[in-house]
Design a protein around this motif. Structure first.
Motif, PDB file in Angstrom:
ATOM      1  N   UNK A 133       0.835  -1.197   0.000  1.00 51.76           N
ATOM      2  CA  UNK A 133       0.000   0.000   0.000  1.00 51.76           C
ATOM      3  C   UNK A 133       0.875   1.254   0.000  1.00 51.76           C
ATOM      4  N   UNK A 134       1.824   1.321   0.888  1.00 54.12           N
ATOM      5  CA  UNK A 134       2.629   2.532   1.020  1.00 54.12           C
ATOM      6  C   UNK A 134       3.583   2.730  -0.152  1.00 54.12           C
ATOM      7  N   UNK A 135       4.039   1.667  -0.753  1.00 57.03           N
ATOM      8  CA  UNK A 135       4.983   1.773  -1.867  1.00 57.03           C
ATOM      9  C   UNK A 135       4.355   2.459  -3.074  1.00 57.03           C
ATOM     10  N   UNK A 136       3.084   2.210  -3.314  1.00 57.64           N
ATOM     11  CA  UNK A 136       2.427   2.721  -4.507  1.00 57.64           C
ATOM     12  C   UNK A 136       1.644   4.015  -4.275  1.00 57.64           C
ATOM     13  N   UNK A 137       1.754   4.604  -3.105  1.00 60.98           N
ATOM     14  CA  UNK A 137       1.030   5.846  -2.823  1.00 60.98           C
ATOM     15  C   UNK A 137       1.977   7.038  -2.859  1.00 60.98           C
ATOM     16  N   UNK A 138       1.438   8.163  -3.277  1.00 59.76           N
ATOM     17  CA  UNK A 138       2.205   9.402  -3.275  1.00 59.76           C
ATOM     18  C   UNK A 138       2.246   9.948  -1.851  1.00 59.76           C
ATOM     19  N   UNK A 139       3.154  10.852  -1.573  1.00 60.17           N
ATOM     20  CA  UNK A 139       3.184  11.487  -0.251  1.00 60.17           C
ATOM     21  C   UNK A 139       1.859  12.180   0.093  1.00 60.17           C
ATOM     22  N   UNK A 140       1.205  12.750  -0.914  1.00 57.25           N
ATOM     23  CA  UNK A 140      -0.098  13.384  -0.670  1.00 57.25           C
ATOM     24  C   UNK A 140      -1.144  12.355  -0.242  1.00 57.25           C
ATOM     25  N   UNK A 141      -1.157  11.200  -0.887  1.00 57.16           N
ATOM     26  CA  UNK A 141      -2.114  10.151  -0.520  1.00 57.16           C
ATOM     27  C   UNK A 141      -1.835   9.633   0.887  1.00 57.16           C
ATOM     28  N   UNK A 142      -0.563   9.455   1.221  1.00 51.21           N
ATOM     29  CA  UNK A 142      -0.208   9.017   2.575  1.00 51.21           C
ATOM     30  C   UNK A 142      -0.664  10.037   3.620  1.00 51.21           C
ATOM     31  N   UNK A 143      -0.468  11.316   3.325  1.00 52.36           N
ATOM     32  CA  UNK A 143      -0.901  12.364   4.246  1.00 52.36           C
ATOM     33  C   UNK A 143      -2.419  12.365   4.397  1.00 52.36           C
ATOM     34  N   UNK A 144      -3.122  12.165   3.291  1.00 50.98           N
ATOM     35  CA  UNK A 144      -4.588  12.121   3.333  1.00 50.98           C
ATOM     36  C   UNK A 144      -5.077  10.968   4.198  1.00 50.98           C
ATOM     37  N   UNK A 145      -4.436   9.814   4.085  1.00 52.80           N
ATOM     38  CA  UNK A 145      -4.810   8.657   4.910  1.00 52.80           C
ATOM     39  C   UNK A 145      -4.529   8.934   6.384  1.00 52.80           C
ATOM     40  N   UNK A 146      -3.388   9.568   6.671  1.00 51.89           N
ATOM     41  CA  UNK A 146      -3.075   9.912   8.064  1.00 51.89           C
ATOM     42  C   UNK A 146      -4.092  10.902   8.622  1.00 51.89           C
ATOM     43  N   UNK A 147      -4.469  11.882   7.822  1.00 54.28           N
ATOM     44  CA  UNK A 147      -5.460  12.868   8.265  1.00 54.28           C
ATOM     45  C   UNK A 147      -6.817  12.213   8.499  1.00 54.28           C
ATOM     46  N   UNK A 148      -7.235  11.353   7.587  1.00 49.25           N
ATOM     47  CA  UNK A 148      -8.510  10.643   7.752  1.00 49.25           C
ATOM     48  C   UNK A 148      -8.495   9.801   9.022  1.00 49.25           C
ATOM     49  N   UNK A 149      -7.370   9.138   9.273  1.00 47.79           N
ATOM     50  CA  UNK A 149      -7.246   8.296  10.465  1.00 47.79           C
ATOM     51  C   UNK A 149      -7.338   9.146  11.730  1.00 47.79           C
ATOM     52  N   UNK A 150      -6.608  10.257  11.780  1.00 44.75           N
ATOM     53  CA  UNK A 150      -6.642  11.138  12.957  1.00 44.75           C
ATOM     54  C   UNK A 150      -8.053  11.662  13.205  1.00 44.75           C
ATOM     55  N   UNK A 151      -8.718  12.100  12.152  1.00 42.71           N
ATOM     56  CA  UNK A 151     -10.078  12.632  12.297  1.00 42.71           C
ATOM     57  C   UNK A 151     -11.056  11.555  12.750  1.00 42.71           C
TER      58      UNK A 151
END
Length: 127
Positions: free
Chosen positions: A67-85
């Protein structure tokens, strides 16, 4: 994760045992990071995790690195933000529901232990 239940799937290859929702580990880590209570109260941890995971889209994978290998830094940040929220909202929701339940139980207990007042009694019959 998905198949860590008693073996009813004997005909499935062992490789499917690694299937899990990508958000599971992220959610559990975020809960542990942000909630002191979750480190002592496993029921609270489980309730918050379930509520948070139900607020997130399922992302089933075999290996986190895939999952992490194929995601851009923006996508990773979006997932982290969604998780925190999702975790913050879940902690608030579970805590609020517990407080409401405790208040209702205290009110019920109070009404059972207090004697009835004259205003609570039924009016006398006119006969």
């Amino acid at each position: 994760m998905l198949l860590n239940t008693p073996r009813r799937y004997a005909e499935l290859p062992s490789e499917v045992d690694s299937i899990h929702n990508y958000y599971e580990h992220l959610v559990l880590e975020e809960i542990a990071r942000t909630s002191e209570r979750s480190r002592q109260d496993m029921n609270f941890l489980a309730d918050v995790a379930c509520v948070a995971l139900n607020r997130l889209p399922p992302r089933y994978i075999r290996h986190d690195v895939d999952m992490t290998f194929f995601m851009s830094p923006m996508e990773l940040q979006e997932i982290q933000d969604k998780t925190k929220n999702a975790v913050a909202a879940a902690i608030d929701y579970v805590s609020r529901r517990e407080a409401e339940r405790m208040a209702a139980e205290q009110l019920e207990e109070k009404s059972l232990t207090e004697p009835a007042t004259e205003s609570d009694a039924e009016p006398a019959s006119p006969h």
